[in-house]
Design a protein around this motif. Structure first.
Motif, PDB file in Angstrom:
ATOM      1  N   GLU A  74      -4.805   5.375   0.147  1.00  0.00           N
ATOM      2  CA  GLU A  74      -4.038   5.446   1.430  1.00  0.00           C
ATOM      3  C   GLU A  74      -4.839   6.211   2.648  1.00  0.00           C
ATOM      4  OE1 GLU A  74       0.512   6.384   2.853  1.00  0.00           O
ATOM      5  OE2 GLU A  74      -0.656   7.767   1.424  1.00  0.00           O
ATOM      6  N   ASN A  76      -4.600   5.918   5.966  1.00  0.00           N
ATOM      7  CA  ASN A  76      -3.347   6.338   6.867  1.00  0.00           C
ATOM      8  C   ASN A  76      -1.998   5.825   6.510  1.00  0.00           C
ATOM      9  OD1 ASN A  76      -3.177   3.546   8.289  1.00  0.00           O
ATOM     10  ND2 ASN A  76      -5.352   3.832   8.689  1.00  0.00           N
ATOM     11  N   LEU A  77      -1.254   6.152   7.178  1.00  0.00           N
ATOM     12  CA  LEU A  77       0.139   5.776   6.767  1.00  0.00           C
ATOM     13  C   LEU A  77       0.573   4.394   6.938  1.00  0.00           C
ATOM     14  CD1 LEU A  77       2.055   8.675   8.990  1.00  0.00           C
ATOM     15  CD2 LEU A  77       1.591   8.404   6.211  1.00  0.00           C
ATOM     16  N   ASN A  78      -0.217   3.641   7.771  1.00  0.00           N
ATOM     17  CA  ASN A  78      -0.100   2.156   7.994  1.00  0.00           C
ATOM     18  C   ASN A  78      -1.050   0.984   7.414  1.00  0.00           C
ATOM     19  OD1 ASN A  78       2.146   2.801   9.912  1.00  0.00           O
ATOM     20  ND2 ASN A  78       0.523   3.395  11.464  1.00  0.00           N
ATOM     21  N   GLU A  79      -1.977   1.434   6.747  1.00  0.00           N
ATOM     22  CA  GLU A  79      -2.896   0.557   5.936  1.00  0.00           C
ATOM     23  C   GLU A  79      -3.082   1.205   4.522  1.00  0.00           C
ATOM     24  OE1 GLU A  79      -5.883  -1.125   9.224  1.00  0.00           O
ATOM     25  OE2 GLU A  79      -6.075   0.919   8.929  1.00  0.00           O
ATOM     26  N   SER A  80      -3.081   0.290   3.557  1.00  0.00           N
ATOM     27  CA  SER A  80      -3.955   0.482   2.225  1.00  0.00           C
ATOM     28  C   SER A  80      -5.214   0.551   2.611  1.00  0.00           C
ATOM     29  CB  SER A  80      -3.349  -0.619   1.336  1.00  0.00           C
ATOM     30  OG  SER A  80      -4.288  -1.650   1.803  1.00  0.00           O
ATOM     31  N   GLN A  83      -6.916  -2.842   3.229  1.00  0.00           N
ATOM     32  CA  GLN A  83      -6.704  -3.318   4.834  1.00  0.00           C
ATOM     33  C   GLN A  83      -7.487  -2.509   5.670  1.00  0.00           C
ATOM     34  OE1 GLN A  83      -2.741  -2.336   4.683  1.00  0.00           O
ATOM     35  NE2 GLN A  83      -2.082  -4.665   4.937  1.00  0.00           N
ATOM     36  N   ARG A  87     -10.897  -3.975   7.625  1.00  0.00           N
ATOM     37  CA  ARG A  87     -10.939  -3.827   9.227  1.00  0.00           C
ATOM     38  C   ARG A  87     -12.347  -3.366   9.501  1.00  0.00           C
ATOM     39  NH1 ARG A  87      -7.573  -2.809  13.122  1.00  0.00           N
ATOM     40  NH2 ARG A  87      -8.106  -0.767  13.005  1.00  0.00           N
ATOM     41  N   GLN A 106      -5.888  11.325   8.898  1.00  0.00           N
ATOM     42  CA  GLN A 106      -5.626  10.103   8.738  1.00  0.00           C
ATOM     43  C   GLN A 106      -6.791   9.415   9.206  1.00  0.00           C
ATOM     44  OE1 GLN A 106      -1.846   8.090   9.151  1.00  0.00           O
ATOM     45  NE2 GLN A 106      -1.106   9.952  10.183  1.00  0.00           N
ATOM     46  N   LEU A 108      -8.607   6.374  10.749  1.00  0.00           N
ATOM     47  CA  LEU A 108      -8.140   4.936  11.793  1.00  0.00           C
ATOM     48  C   LEU A 108      -9.421   4.445  12.311  1.00  0.00           C
ATOM     49  CD1 LEU A 108      -5.609   6.847  14.030  1.00  0.00           C
ATOM     50  CD2 LEU A 108      -5.179   5.519  11.800  1.00  0.00           C
ATOM     51  N   LYS A 131      -4.930   0.305  18.246  1.00  0.00           N
ATOM     52  CA  LYS A 131      -3.668  -0.570  18.421  1.00  0.00           C
ATOM     53  C   LYS A 131      -3.000  -0.115  19.635  1.00  0.00           C
ATOM     54  CE  LYS A 131      -3.070  -1.410  13.406  1.00  0.00           C
ATOM     55  NZ  LYS A 131      -2.216  -1.036  12.294  1.00  0.00           N
ATOM     56  N   THR A 132      -1.933   0.422  19.724  1.00  0.00           N
ATOM     57  CA  THR A 132      -1.332   0.642  20.981  1.00  0.00           C
ATOM     58  C   THR A 132      -1.360   2.153  21.457  1.00  0.00           C
ATOM     59  OG1 THR A 132       0.852   1.524  19.760  1.00  0.00           O
ATOM     60  CG2 THR A 132       0.812  -0.942  20.618  1.00  0.00           C
TER      61      THR A 132
END
Length: 382
Positions: A74, A76-80, A83, A87, A106, A108, A131-132
């Motif tokens: 892990e 970061n919190l939003n990706e394995s 993933q 990227r 994390q 990124l 991202k955003t």
């Protein structure tokens, strides 16, 4: 613009007979070999790297702590980790560079950024976005992991190269469509000079009605005075496979060039399975290993630093996980590796994708009595 001027522009000059084929239908949906091939190649490499294990070493010993969890489970919190690595590799190959920042522990992958470069002082990065989220702060080179391929932009070179294949492919595609399309001849017995209403009807006939007529399963079409339409013999049943072969050959040639640019064996990208073991070795040696070396070196120097590296702390990307291992095919090799003391039983179980036994004897290194110290042998000969 008069009717005859329109026909000359649309069909060419000096036409008193017009062959109504796919020319009357606007062509679209051209194959984009370049985009398709490059995305395929990048995904192929990214998927392979995502299977690798990021091994972490501390003072010369392999450990599985926070850093190991970050890279392999892990980031970061939003990706394995899968993933994340996909990227990272996709950005690195597509743009020739990739940036990873650490935000509150994390990792990124940045979507966009600007770099200010210097010769002897530290570079820095601005306008970093993920991202955003847009970061207003400036990141120093020492605060990020910056991955870069050589200065040559592979994508730019491939675009110039593949454009030639794109044109050839479009010609072959047009030939394929024409070979199976319905054909007919329109005889124009008299011009429509000065009759604007008739001209509009003729424009609609060629632009719309013939299109619907050719596409419909059953249809009729209304011809105006001064026109005769003769359907030509249907040649779709006689279509040769040469048109399809042309498209396949051009696409194959373009894919081979794309594969070579990314150092992928062309046959591997095409899905050929002949000599797959040798091809896979080539793929790992010339494509994957250089990439993971870039990642491992940058991660080591930024996550550990010089002094820690000297003391035996570093990150190593293990590419042996990419291969599929059949334990029945390599049972003899396993036996030899254990018998020579090179690996423990748990080491080999992990490499085979199995769980370690985690017992005292499975962690030991064994050696058969056939192996002796060379000094012992030399001493016995004296």
């Amino acid at each position: 613009m008069g009717f005859w001027e329109w026909t000359k522009r649309f069909f060419g000059p000096d036409k008193d007979e017009i062959y109504v084929t796919q020319k009357a239908i606007e062509q679209s949906n051209k194959l984009n070999i370049e985009r398709f091939g490059i995305v395929m190649a990048i995904n192929f490499i990214a998927n392979a790297v995502s299977k690798c294990e990021f091994k972490t070493f501390l003072n010369g010993k392999e450990v599985k702590g926070d850093e190991y969890y970050l890279w392999n489970i892990e980031p970061n919190l939003n990706e394995s980790s899968t993933q994340f690595s996909q990227r990272l590799i996709s950005n690195l190959l597509f743009y020739g560079e990739a940036l990873v920042i650490d935000v509150n522990g994390q990792l990124l992958v940045a979507d966009s950024f600007n770099q200010v470069e210097y010769a002897v002082v530290e570079n820095y990065f601005t306008d970093v976005s993920v991202k955003t989220m847009n970061f207003s702060r400036t990141f120093k080179m020492s605060e990020v992991m910056y991955f870069r391929l050589n200065d040559t932009n592979i994508r730019t070179l491939l675009t110039d190269l593949v454009n030639g294949y794109e044109e050839l492919n479009n010609m072959a595609e047009g030939k394929y469509k024409r070979s199976g399309g319905r054909k007919g001849i329109v005889h124009l017995n008299k011009p429509a000079n000065g009759d604007k209403e008739f001209q509009k009807k003729v424009d609609d006939l060629f632009k719309n009605q013939f299109k619907e007529y050719f596409e419909a399963e059953n249809a009729v079409i209304h011809l105006y005075s001064g026109m005769e339409y003769a359907e030509q013999q249907d040649t779709s049943a006689k279509k040769s496979t040469s048109e399809i072969t042309d498209i396949q050959n051009i696409t194959k040639e373009a894919f081979d060039r794309i594969a070579q640019a990314f150092r992928i064996p062309p046959s591997l990208l095409r899905g050929d399975i002949a000599d797959i073991e040798k091809i896979t070795d080539n793929f790992l040696s010339f494509c994957i290993d250089p990439l993971v070396t870039i990642i491992g070196e940058e991660a080591t120097r930024k996550r550990y630093g010089k002094q820690a590296f000297i003391n035996g702390s570093y990150i190593k990307v293990d590419t042996t996980c990419i291969r599929h291992i059949d334990i029945f095919n390599i049972s003899e090799a396993f036996d030899k590796l254990i018998a020579s003391g090179g690996y423990s039983i748990d080491d080999l179980r992990i490499k085979a994708g199995d769980t370690p036994l985690n017992t005292d004897w499975s962690k030991r290194h064994w050696i058969t009595k056939n192996y002796q110290d060379v000094n012992t042998i030399e001493g016995g000969d004296k």
